[in-house]
Design a protein around this motif. Structure first.
Motif, PDB file in Angstrom:
ATOM      1  N   LEU A 246       0.826  -0.861   0.011  1.00  0.00           N
ATOM      2  CA  LEU A 246      -0.217   0.164  -0.043  1.00  0.00           C
ATOM      3  C   LEU A 246       0.768   1.236  -0.279  1.00  0.00           C
ATOM      4  CD1 LEU A 246      -2.337  -0.954   2.676  1.00  0.00           C
ATOM      5  CD2 LEU A 246      -2.800  -1.402   0.613  1.00  0.00           C
ATOM      6  N   GLU A 247       0.916   1.926  -1.003  1.00  0.00           N
ATOM      7  CA  GLU A 247       1.377   3.434  -1.281  1.00  0.00           C
ATOM      8  C   GLU A 247       0.099   4.259  -1.199  1.00  0.00           C
ATOM      9  OE1 GLU A 247       2.671   6.501  -1.591  1.00  0.00           O
ATOM     10  OE2 GLU A 247       2.492   6.650  -3.735  1.00  0.00           O
ATOM     11  N   LEU A 248      -0.215   4.900  -0.274  1.00  0.00           N
ATOM     12  CA  LEU A 248      -0.835   5.985   0.153  1.00  0.00           C
ATOM     13  C   LEU A 248      -0.925   7.339   0.667  1.00  0.00           C
ATOM     14  CD1 LEU A 248      -3.058   3.509   2.776  1.00  0.00           C
ATOM     15  CD2 LEU A 248      -2.888   3.391   0.421  1.00  0.00           C
ATOM     16  N   GLY A 249      -1.985   8.446   1.332  1.00  0.00           N
ATOM     17  CA  GLY A 249      -1.304   9.117   1.166  1.00  0.00           C
ATOM     18  C   GLY A 249      -0.491   9.998   1.301  1.00  0.00           C
ATOM     19  N   GLY A 250      -0.087  11.524   1.761  1.00  0.00           N
ATOM     20  CA  GLY A 250       0.695  12.817   2.372  1.00  0.00           C
ATOM     21  C   GLY A 250       0.494  13.274   2.232  1.00  0.00           C
ATOM     22  N   LYS A 251       1.464  14.198   3.581  1.00  0.00           N
ATOM     23  CA  LYS A 251       0.953  15.386   4.238  1.00  0.00           C
ATOM     24  C   LYS A 251       2.023  15.780   5.055  1.00  0.00           C
ATOM     25  CE  LYS A 251      -2.205  18.610   5.112  1.00  0.00           C
ATOM     26  NZ  LYS A 251      -2.413  19.316   3.407  1.00  0.00           N
ATOM     27  N   ALA A 252       3.434  16.433   3.773  1.00  0.00           N
ATOM     28  CA  ALA A 252       4.599  16.279   4.085  1.00  0.00           C
ATOM     29  C   ALA A 252       4.902  17.524   4.757  1.00  0.00           C
ATOM     30  CB  ALA A 252       5.574  16.806   2.610  1.00  0.00           C
ATOM     31  N   PRO A 253       5.809  18.002   5.343  1.00  0.00           N
ATOM     32  CA  PRO A 253       6.115  18.804   6.370  1.00  0.00           C
ATOM     33  C   PRO A 253       7.253  19.277   5.956  1.00  0.00           C
ATOM     34  CG  PRO A 253       7.117  17.177   7.360  1.00  0.00           C
ATOM     35  CD  PRO A 253       5.816  16.132   6.520  1.00  0.00           C
ATOM     36  N   VAL A 254       7.606  20.689   5.652  1.00  0.00           N
ATOM     37  CA  VAL A 254       8.615  21.309   5.336  1.00  0.00           C
ATOM     38  C   VAL A 254       9.655  22.276   5.624  1.00  0.00           C
ATOM     39  CG1 VAL A 254       9.863  22.523   3.817  1.00  0.00           C
ATOM     40  CG2 VAL A 254       7.847  21.576   3.068  1.00  0.00           C
ATOM     41  N   ILE A 255       9.962  21.492   6.851  1.00  0.00           N
ATOM     42  CA  ILE A 255      11.125  22.576   7.946  1.00  0.00           C
ATOM     43  C   ILE A 255      12.029  23.021   7.292  1.00  0.00           C
ATOM     44  CG2 ILE A 255      12.241  22.129  10.121  1.00  0.00           C
ATOM     45  CD1 ILE A 255      10.994  19.076  10.539  1.00  0.00           C
ATOM     46  N   VAL A 256      12.138  24.780   7.826  1.00  0.00           N
ATOM     47  CA  VAL A 256      13.170  26.077   8.174  1.00  0.00           C
ATOM     48  C   VAL A 256      12.600  26.490   9.006  1.00  0.00           C
ATOM     49  CG1 VAL A 256      13.387  27.944   5.799  1.00  0.00           C
ATOM     50  CG2 VAL A 256      11.560  26.623   5.058  1.00  0.00           C
ATOM     51  N   PHE A 257      14.748  26.857   8.863  1.00  0.00           N
ATOM     52  CA  PHE A 257      15.570  26.605  10.614  1.00  0.00           C
ATOM     53  C   PHE A 257      16.193  28.682   9.820  1.00  0.00           C
ATOM     54  CE2 PHE A 257      14.873  22.726  11.198  1.00  0.00           C
ATOM     55  CZ  PHE A 257      15.178  23.407  13.010  1.00  0.00           C
ATOM     56  N   GLY A 258      16.181  29.696  10.713  1.00  0.00           N
ATOM     57  CA  GLY A 258      16.848  30.700  10.190  1.00  0.00           C
ATOM     58  C   GLY A 258      17.834  30.688   9.468  1.00  0.00           C
ATOM     59  N   ASP A 259      19.063  29.702   9.185  1.00  0.00           N
ATOM     60  CA  ASP A 259      19.891  29.435   8.635  1.00  0.00           C
ATOM     61  C   ASP A 259      20.134  29.177   7.267  1.00  0.00           C
ATOM     62  OD1 ASP A 259      19.488  26.561   9.186  1.00  0.00           O
ATOM     63  OD2 ASP A 259      21.822  26.677   9.574  1.00  0.00           O
ATOM     64  N   ALA A 260      18.797  28.472   6.766  1.00  0.00           N
ATOM     65  CA  ALA A 260      18.679  28.316   5.475  1.00  0.00           C
ATOM     66  C   ALA A 260      18.577  29.491   4.391  1.00  0.00           C
ATOM     67  CB  ALA A 260      16.910  27.763   5.122  1.00  0.00           C
ATOM     68  N   ASP A 261      18.976  28.808   3.992  1.00  0.00           N
ATOM     69  CA  ASP A 261      19.185  30.091   2.259  1.00  0.00           C
ATOM     70  C   ASP A 261      17.388  29.934   1.638  1.00  0.00           C
ATOM     71  OD1 ASP A 261      19.293  31.331  -0.785  1.00  0.00           O
ATOM     72  OD2 ASP A 261      21.220  30.201  -1.033  1.00  0.00           O
ATOM     73  N   VAL A 262      17.128  31.392   2.344  1.00  0.00           N
ATOM     74  CA  VAL A 262      15.785  31.378   2.071  1.00  0.00           C
ATOM     75  C   VAL A 262      15.387  31.635   0.195  1.00  0.00           C
ATOM     76  CG1 VAL A 262      14.212  33.632   2.573  1.00  0.00           C
ATOM     77  CG2 VAL A 262      15.897  32.995   4.207  1.00  0.00           C
ATOM     78  N   ASP A 263      15.998  32.331  -0.141  1.00  0.00           N
ATOM     79  CA  ASP A 263      15.708  32.292  -1.539  1.00  0.00           C
ATOM     80  C   ASP A 263      15.392  31.175  -2.618  1.00  0.00           C
ATOM     81  OD1 ASP A 263      15.536  35.052  -1.722  1.00  0.00           O
ATOM     82  OD2 ASP A 263      17.065  35.557  -2.424  1.00  0.00           O
ATOM     83  N   LYS A 264      16.479  30.082  -2.356  1.00  0.00           N
ATOM     84  CA  LYS A 264      16.701  29.103  -2.750  1.00  0.00           C
ATOM     85  C   LYS A 264      15.729  28.138  -2.050  1.00  0.00           C
ATOM     86  CE  LYS A 264      18.957  24.167  -2.842  1.00  0.00           C
ATOM     87  NZ  LYS A 264      20.079  24.035  -2.341  1.00  0.00           N
ATOM     88  N   THR A 265      15.059  28.117  -0.935  1.00  0.00           N
ATOM     89  CA  THR A 265      14.272  27.569  -0.470  1.00  0.00           C
ATOM     90  C   THR A 265      12.947  27.744  -0.909  1.00  0.00           C
ATOM     91  OG1 THR A 265      15.817  27.369   1.856  1.00  0.00           O
ATOM     92  CG2 THR A 265      13.060  26.336   2.041  1.00  0.00           C
ATOM     93  N   VAL A 266      12.406  28.632  -0.774  1.00  0.00           N
ATOM     94  CA  VAL A 266      11.304  29.167  -1.106  1.00  0.00           C
ATOM     95  C   VAL A 266      10.875  28.735  -2.761  1.00  0.00           C
ATOM     96  CG1 VAL A 266       9.864  31.726  -2.255  1.00  0.00           C
ATOM     97  CG2 VAL A 266      11.112  31.920   0.092  1.00  0.00           C
ATOM     98  N   LYS A 267      11.812  29.163  -3.699  1.00  0.00           N
ATOM     99  CA  LYS A 267      11.918  28.271  -5.274  1.00  0.00           C
ATOM    100  C   LYS A 267      11.354  27.557  -4.921  1.00  0.00           C
ATOM    101  CE  LYS A 267      13.708  31.529  -8.569  1.00  0.00           C
ATOM    102  NZ  LYS A 267      12.158  31.409  -8.725  1.00  0.00           N
ATOM    103  N   THR A 268      12.089  26.351  -4.326  1.00  0.00           N
ATOM    104  CA  THR A 268      12.164  24.952  -4.117  1.00  0.00           C
ATOM    105  C   THR A 268      10.862  24.264  -3.741  1.00  0.00           C
ATOM    106  OG1 THR A 268      15.188  25.057  -4.361  1.00  0.00           O
ATOM    107  CG2 THR A 268      13.156  22.582  -4.178  1.00  0.00           C
ATOM    108  N   ILE A 269      10.847  25.097  -2.629  1.00  0.00           N
ATOM    109  CA  ILE A 269       9.085  24.762  -1.927  1.00  0.00           C
ATOM    110  C   ILE A 269       7.896  25.517  -2.968  1.00  0.00           C
ATOM    111  CG2 ILE A 269       7.592  24.866  -0.488  1.00  0.00           C
ATOM    112  CD1 ILE A 269       9.674  25.251   1.426  1.00  0.00           C
ATOM    113  N   CYS A 270       7.963  25.970  -3.181  1.00  0.00           N
ATOM    114  CA  CYS A 270       6.823  26.590  -4.637  1.00  0.00           C
ATOM    115  C   CYS A 270       6.518  25.126  -5.633  1.00  0.00           C
ATOM    116  CB  CYS A 270       7.191  28.192  -4.649  1.00  0.00           C
ATOM    117  SG  CYS A 270       6.528  29.244  -3.735  1.00  0.00           S
TER     118      CYS A 270
END
Length: 474
Positions: A246-270
């Protein structure tokens, strides 16, 4: 009005029933074909064909299986545009997306399993008890009953049939009622390289799928779908003591800390959240951001979401296409309509104008942990964003859902990344990225996201059985 057919015993066939249902274009909302509803006689015919083919295919050598799968991969590549046109009609997906993501990925997966057919592992033959030699045989299970979803219909069919065929099994597969065409084409392309009946495709709705997974000749039933469907399949399989995957649903969390590269993170997350109109079990759906950067991050995320747009299949500038059906559109709209008063729609939140089943890129803030849109899978272009104050709070929020398919953590801190990769209760954890998959690595979840693995050599465990053969040497 064209009428499509089942694919049984190496050929298209009408089936024994007269009932049909309409296939509706996600792009125009208009009916474009009629599909048959498989009944018990049709499913029995498919299993009979698969049983006959199994007597041949189980005796094939790994090299012969590899050769057949490699021929299939070549045929898929050669028929790429035909597949793209057919699948875009039934899904409303962008053609360039199907071409780049699904066809390329499908060919790679088929070729991986072609190689894996010749590399199966087992314990070394030897004398583990004095006077006796022990050997391990890895054998195919038999006939596999499979049900595939509508979000990536061609690629999900490949994920099901490739490991099954690589290990010597035969298949009875029911695709989603809304997206049968590309799976039928896959079966047609495969027919010249496998025994008649090795791949059978029966069409219909949920009742037809129930006949497939409850059949007493199934040695394994495998589904990619919703938690609700998975529970039904598991119960049906249990009645016959049939093995289930069985491969069923998901509700993936994306955990972003203050030291992350914000621009890269935003673009990739979207990209990872709105990819395929958010109709992906691993989509980036729950964004958890450290308090110190939350306002800035939210502004960037909203701006990036507003730069993306949906479009029709030939629109090369669009980021995603239509939702699968009117029912799916209504489900997404329902989540928005039921938002509590403390929630805020930062952007989007509305269906597209005109014909077809389209929905705007949507970001929702202000939600609380137990709210519906946090806890349940929307399966549309909708992301939520929350803030956290500490590592422990982030981890608690991330794990506090019934799903366990995929997650990601974004940080430059190696210690933190390793800690979260250990503590996140999800089958896949990405670090500083989200959504890439490769055929060599397993895909599958924990908790109510199901059990068993697609892709990788681990998936071959699903499709084989282990036999111990002991010889007396005295």
């Amino acid at each position: 009005m064209r009428k499509i057919k089942h694919f049984i015993n190496g050929a298209f066939c009408e089936g024994s029933g007269s009932e049909t249902f309409e296939l509706v274009s996600p792009v125009s909302g208009e009916v474009y074909a009629l599909s048959p509803l498989a009944n018990e006689d049709d499913v029995n015919a498919a299993y009979t064909a698969a049983k006959s083919a199994f007597q041949i295919w189980k005796k094939s050598t790994p090299g012969e299986r590899q050769r057949a799968l490699l021929h299939l991969a070549d045929a898929v590549e050669q028929n790429c545009e035909r597949i793209v046109d057919i699948q875009s009609e039934e899904t409303g997906q962008l053609k360039h997306f199907i071409r780049q993501e699904e066809i390329a990925g499908s060919c790679d997966a088929i070729r991986f399993f072609a190689g894996a057919a010749r590399c199966q592992e087992g314990k070394a033959s030897g004398e583990y008890m004095a006077g006796f030699n022990s050997t391990i045989r890895r054998e195919p299970l038999g006939i596999v009953g499979q049900v595939t979803p509508w979000n990536y219909p061609f690629m999900m069919a490949v994920w099901k049939i490739a490991p099954a065929l690589a290990t010597g099994n035969t298949v009875v597969l029911k695709p989603s009622d809304t997206t049968p065409l590309s799976t039928l084409l896959l079966a047609e392309l495969a027919a010249p390289f496998f025994p008649p009946g090795a791949i059978n495709v029966v069409l219909g709705k949920a009742a037809s799928g129930s006949l497939v997974v409850s059949h007493t000749d199934a040695s394994l039933v495998s589904i990619t779908g919703s938690v609700r469907a998975g529970l039904q399949v598991a119960a049906s399989a249990a009645a016959n003591l049939t093995k289930a995957h069985l491969e069923l649903g998901g509700k993936a969390p994306v955990i972003v800390f203050g030291d992350a590269d914000v621009d890269k993170t935003v673009k990739t997350i979207c990209a990872a959240g709105f990819f395929n109109a958010g109709q992906d079990c691993t989509a980036a759906t729950r964004i958890l951001v450290e308090e110190a950067i939350y306002p800035h991050f939210l502004d960037k995320l909203v701006s990036e979401a507003r730069s993306l747009r949906f479009g029709q299949p030939d629109d090369t500038d669009a980021f995603y296409g239509a939702l699968n059906s009117q029912n799916q559109l209504e489900q997404v709209k329902g989540f928005i309509a039921r938002l509590p008063a403390h929630a805020r729609v930062e952007t989007g939140g509305k269906a597209g104008n005109g014909p077809g089943f389209y929905f705007e890129p949507t970001i929702i803030s202000g939600l609380q942990q137990k709210d519906e849109a946090i806890q349940h899978e929307v399966f549309g272009p909708v992301m939520t964003i929350q803030s956290f104050a500490s590592e422990s709070e982030a981890l608690s929020m991330a794990n506090d859902v019934e799903y366990g398919l995929a997650a990601s953590v974004w940080t430059r801190d190696h210690r933190r990344a390793q800690l979260f990769s250990r503590e996140l209760d999800f089958g896949t954890v990405w670090i500083n990225n989200h959504i890439p998959l490769c055929a060599e690595m397993p895909h599958g979840g924990f908790k109510k996201s199901g059990y068993g693995k697609d892709l990788s050599a681990y998936s071959l465990e699903e499709y084989t059985r282990i036999k111990h053969v002991m010889s007396d040497l005295s």
